[in-house]
Design a protein around this motif. Structure first.
Motif, short mmCIF file in Angstrom:
data_model
loop_
_atom_site.label_atom_id
_atom_site.label_comp_id
_atom_site.label_asym_id
_atom_site.label_seq_id
_atom_site.Cartn_x
_atom_site.Cartn_y
_atom_site.Cartn_z
N ILE A 190 9.79 -47.35 -30.10
CA ILE A 190 11.16 -47.22 -30.62
C ILE A 190 11.45 -48.36 -31.59
O ILE A 190 11.95 -48.15 -32.69
CB ILE A 190 12.18 -47.23 -29.46
CG1 ILE A 190 12.01 -45.97 -28.63
CG2 ILE A 190 13.60 -47.33 -29.98
CD1 ILE A 190 12.72 -46.01 -27.30
N ILE A 206 18.63 -47.32 -20.69
CA ILE A 206 17.60 -48.28 -20.22
C ILE A 206 18.16 -49.17 -19.12
O ILE A 206 17.51 -49.40 -18.10
CB ILE A 206 17.06 -49.13 -21.39
CG1 ILE A 206 16.31 -48.23 -22.38
CG2 ILE A 206 16.10 -50.20 -20.88
CD1 ILE A 206 15.91 -48.92 -23.66
N VAL A 207 19.41 -49.66 -19.32
CA VAL A 207 20.01 -50.50 -18.28
C VAL A 207 20.12 -49.71 -16.97
O VAL A 207 19.76 -50.19 -15.90
CB VAL A 207 21.41 -51.02 -18.72
CG1 VAL A 207 22.07 -51.79 -17.59
CG2 VAL A 207 21.29 -51.91 -19.93
N LEU A 208 20.60 -48.46 -17.08
CA LEU A 208 20.72 -47.61 -15.88
C LEU A 208 19.36 -47.39 -15.23
O LEU A 208 19.22 -47.49 -14.01
CB LEU A 208 21.32 -46.26 -16.27
CG LEU A 208 22.81 -46.09 -16.03
CD1 LEU A 208 23.31 -44.80 -16.65
CD2 LEU A 208 23.15 -46.10 -14.54
N LEU A 264 20.67 -45.24 -25.91
CA LEU A 264 19.40 -45.86 -25.52
C LEU A 264 19.65 -47.06 -24.59
O LEU A 264 19.04 -47.18 -23.52
CB LEU A 264 18.67 -46.32 -26.77
CG LEU A 264 17.26 -46.84 -26.59
CD1 LEU A 264 16.32 -45.69 -26.28
CD2 LEU A 264 16.79 -47.57 -27.83
N GLY A 265 20.59 -47.91 -25.01
CA GLY A 265 20.86 -49.13 -24.25
C GLY A 265 21.37 -48.83 -22.85
O GLY A 265 20.85 -49.34 -21.86
N VAL A 266 22.38 -47.95 -22.77
CA VAL A 266 22.96 -47.62 -21.46
C VAL A 266 21.89 -46.95 -20.58
O VAL A 266 21.77 -47.26 -19.40
CB VAL A 266 24.20 -46.71 -21.62
CG1 VAL A 266 24.69 -46.21 -20.27
CG2 VAL A 266 25.32 -47.46 -22.32
N GLY A 313 24.51 -46.51 -34.28
CA GLY A 313 25.33 -47.04 -33.19
C GLY A 313 25.27 -46.16 -31.96
O GLY A 313 25.10 -46.63 -30.84
N VAL A 314 25.40 -44.84 -32.17
CA VAL A 314 25.36 -43.91 -31.03
C VAL A 314 23.98 -43.93 -30.39
O VAL A 314 23.84 -43.94 -29.16
CB VAL A 314 25.75 -42.48 -31.50
CG1 VAL A 314 25.48 -41.45 -30.42
CG2 VAL A 314 27.22 -42.44 -31.90
N MET A 326 21.82 -46.37 -30.38
CA MET A 326 21.68 -47.63 -29.64
C MET A 326 22.47 -47.58 -28.33
O MET A 326 22.00 -48.04 -27.28
CB MET A 326 22.18 -48.79 -30.51
CG MET A 326 22.31 -50.11 -29.79
SD MET A 326 20.74 -50.79 -29.31
CE MET A 326 20.57 -52.07 -30.52
N THR A 327 23.69 -47.01 -28.39
CA THR A 327 24.52 -46.93 -27.19
C THR A 327 23.83 -46.09 -26.11
O THR A 327 23.70 -46.52 -24.97
CB THR A 327 25.89 -46.31 -27.53
OG1 THR A 327 26.48 -47.10 -28.56
CG2 THR A 327 26.81 -46.28 -26.33
#
Lengths: 407, 130
Positions: free
Chosen positions: B9, B39-41, B35-37, B29-30, B32-33
């Motif tokens: 990625i 991965i954290v989850l 993807l980020g959420v 932005g969307v 990343m949002t």
């Protein structure tokens, strides 16, 4: 008579030189404005007791660096653009020759931030003070800690839309993690020019958690949901407590290596505590070391808020985006809390979801307070501590993701 | 495996570029949002599963070092104070024990939400006649 006139002239010249070299004569309006802002922060810290342990050193550092002619701190020595002008290679962390030859006390102390030393040390102390028992007793609360990180990424999206670069947007978004050291750690890497504004926003909003969160908690939950009494947490064995920090460090490091510094220090502190064999080290990490680093961190972060770097439109945008990040984080945690309430047929109080933003233990206390308003016999504090400490891990992981993708 | 996916990625998505149009900014932005959420989850879910598995494994065998979570821990971590009533020469030892049992049951009944809820962790430190 001539001699007297000469003496008077000499006296006058000396006074004029003294005046010219004084701070009064060199004070600019923007510096005066920053000093007034520092007074406001001092007031909030001392009188209103808003996160005084950090806000007070930050405010004083801000005052110190904005007093003219003091030369106690030079933000330009750490500004990537200015460093390039001075002839350093692109990517050099700071103008080391200038820092060592002309630097003031705060320039030297600031190296602890620039080199990424202070935030992990603060995490070491936090780890030594944190009881992960509630999290271990109810592992599902980790998911609430993850959902509350939604604020970080939505704030990132908004920051991009209002014109920040991706790196700056990442540094601004991390304010939503409600975790000061993490915000500083990310900002110093991705957007050092915004560090002062981001740190001030992060710590101010952390102090304002009891003001920001409750309206959204009441808005998004019914009275019945808020009154839910949760079952007592199960006992947690010492073995679990000891294996947890080791396993989390390894898991997180193997998946997101950039999160290792923060998570590793957090878990080292916790292992020292839970092992039960390092009492002196725990005491040092949680008290003396933490307090010393807090002073250095606070005063140098405050010093970065010089008039030239702080009084910009971007600061106002950061402050606005910061509060939105907090709100989104709170909403993310609450929504997952509501989902858990439905899935468990009313055994999980959704209010504990809002504690998923780090802000330990303030956010958990807010969950307890709002829960007790709906049901005076409701004791949510320890249940909310699970998502609360999960939020610390979650924000460190989110920081690792941002660093991995954006640096 | 996860690291390989992340690397792909990072290498393919130009995250660090400055995007000029709102559409591009929204897209990145969307992405990343999400993807980020995710991965954290994902990471915290893995840790959550690990903790559950660990507790099952450990609690399968009798554990000598079990500590109650949270506030109960702090109470039990204190030096074990003898359960004692205030000095009252008229009280027989049996009566004291019965009294303590009744008070403990009353507190447990008051604070427990359901009959199945554990009351382990209650420590009555002092019972005093007023």
């Amino acid at each position: 008579l001539e001699t007297i006139i000469t003496i008077i002239n000499a006296f006058g010249n000396t006074l004029a030189n003294l005046w010219a070299g004084s701070g009064f004569a060199n004070m600019r309006l923007d510096q005066l404005a920053m000093i007034l802002i520092s007074f406001l922060l001092l007031y909030l810290a001392i009188v209103k007791k808003f996160e005084p342990l950090l806000l007070l050193p930050i405010a004083f550092g801000m005052m110190l660096s904005n007093l003219p002619m003091g030369a106690i701190f030079h933000m330009e020595f750490f500004d990537p653009e200015h460093i390039t002008v001075l002839g350093y290679e692109k990517g050099t962390l700071f103008a080391w020759k200038e820092v060592l030859s002309k630097g003031g006390l705060l320039d030297l102390l600031y190296l602890g931030i620039k080199l990424g030393i202070y935030p992990p040390l603060i995490f070491l102390g936090i780890g030594a003070m944190t009881d992960f028992g509630p999290l271990l007793a109810n592992p599902r609360s980790l998911l609430l800690g993850a959902a509350a990180q939604l604020g970080i990424f939505l704030a990132f999206l908004l920051a991009l839309l209002v014109g920040f670069t991706p790196q700056q947007a990442g540094a601004i978004g991390i304010i939503g993690g409600a975790d000061g050291p993490t915000a500083i750690f990310v900002a110093k890497t991705l957007a050092p020019e915004l560090l002062g504004a981001i740190a001030v926003a992060a710590y101010s909003y952390m102090a304002l958690v009891p003001v920001i969160q409750p309206p959204f908690m009441r808005l998004l939950t019914t009275r019945k949901e808020r009154a839910t009494v949760m079952a007592q947490l199960r006992p947690v064995s010492r073995t679990e407590r000891i294996i947890f920090p080791i396993a989390v460090t390894m898991l997180v490091a193997l998946i997101i290596p950039d999160a290792l510094t923060l998570v590793g220090m957090l878990m080292l502190g916790n292992l020292l505590k839970e092992s039960g064999v390092c009492e002196r080290l725990v005491k040092t990490a949680a008290n003396e070391l933490m307090n010393i680093v807090t002073i250095f961190l606070g005063v140098t972060v405050g010093a970065t808020a010089t008039a030239e770097y702080f009084l910009r439109i971007s600061t106002l945008k950061i402050i606005g985006l910061g509060v939105l990040a907090f709100i989104f984080g709170t909403i993310g945690g609450l929504l997952l809390g509501k989902l858990m309430y439905v899935l468990t047929k009313g055994k999980v109080n959704p209010l504990i979801g809002s504690a998923g933003v780090s802000a330990v233990p303030m956010a958990a206390r807010v969950s307890q307070k709002v829960g007790q308003e709906a049901n005076p016999a409701n004791f949510l504090l320890m249940h909310a501590m699970g998502p609360n400490v999960a939020g610390v891990i979650g924000s460190a992981v989110a920081a690792g993701i941002l660093l991995m993708l954006l640096k | 495996m996860m690291e390989v996916i992340m690397y792909t990625i990072v290498c393919n998505a130009p995250w660090t570029e400055n995007y000029a149009t709102v559409t591009e900014q929204l897209f990145i932005g969307v992405t990343m949002t999400l993807l980020g959420v995710s991965i954290v989850l994902l990471i915290l879910a893995v840790i959550s599963l690990f903790i559950s598995a660990l507790s099952r494994l450990i609690n399968r065998r009798p554990d000598r070092g079990v500590q109650p979570a949270g506030p109960v821990e702090s109470a039990s971590a204190l030096p074990a104070a003898p359960i004692a009533a205030s000095p009252d020469p008229d009280d027989a030892a049996g009566e004291q024990e019965a009294l303590i049992a009744v008070i403990t049951a009353a507190i447990a009944a008051f604070s427990a939400d359901s009959p199945r809820q554990s009351t382990a962790g209650f420590v009555i430190r002092r019972v005093r006649r007023v």
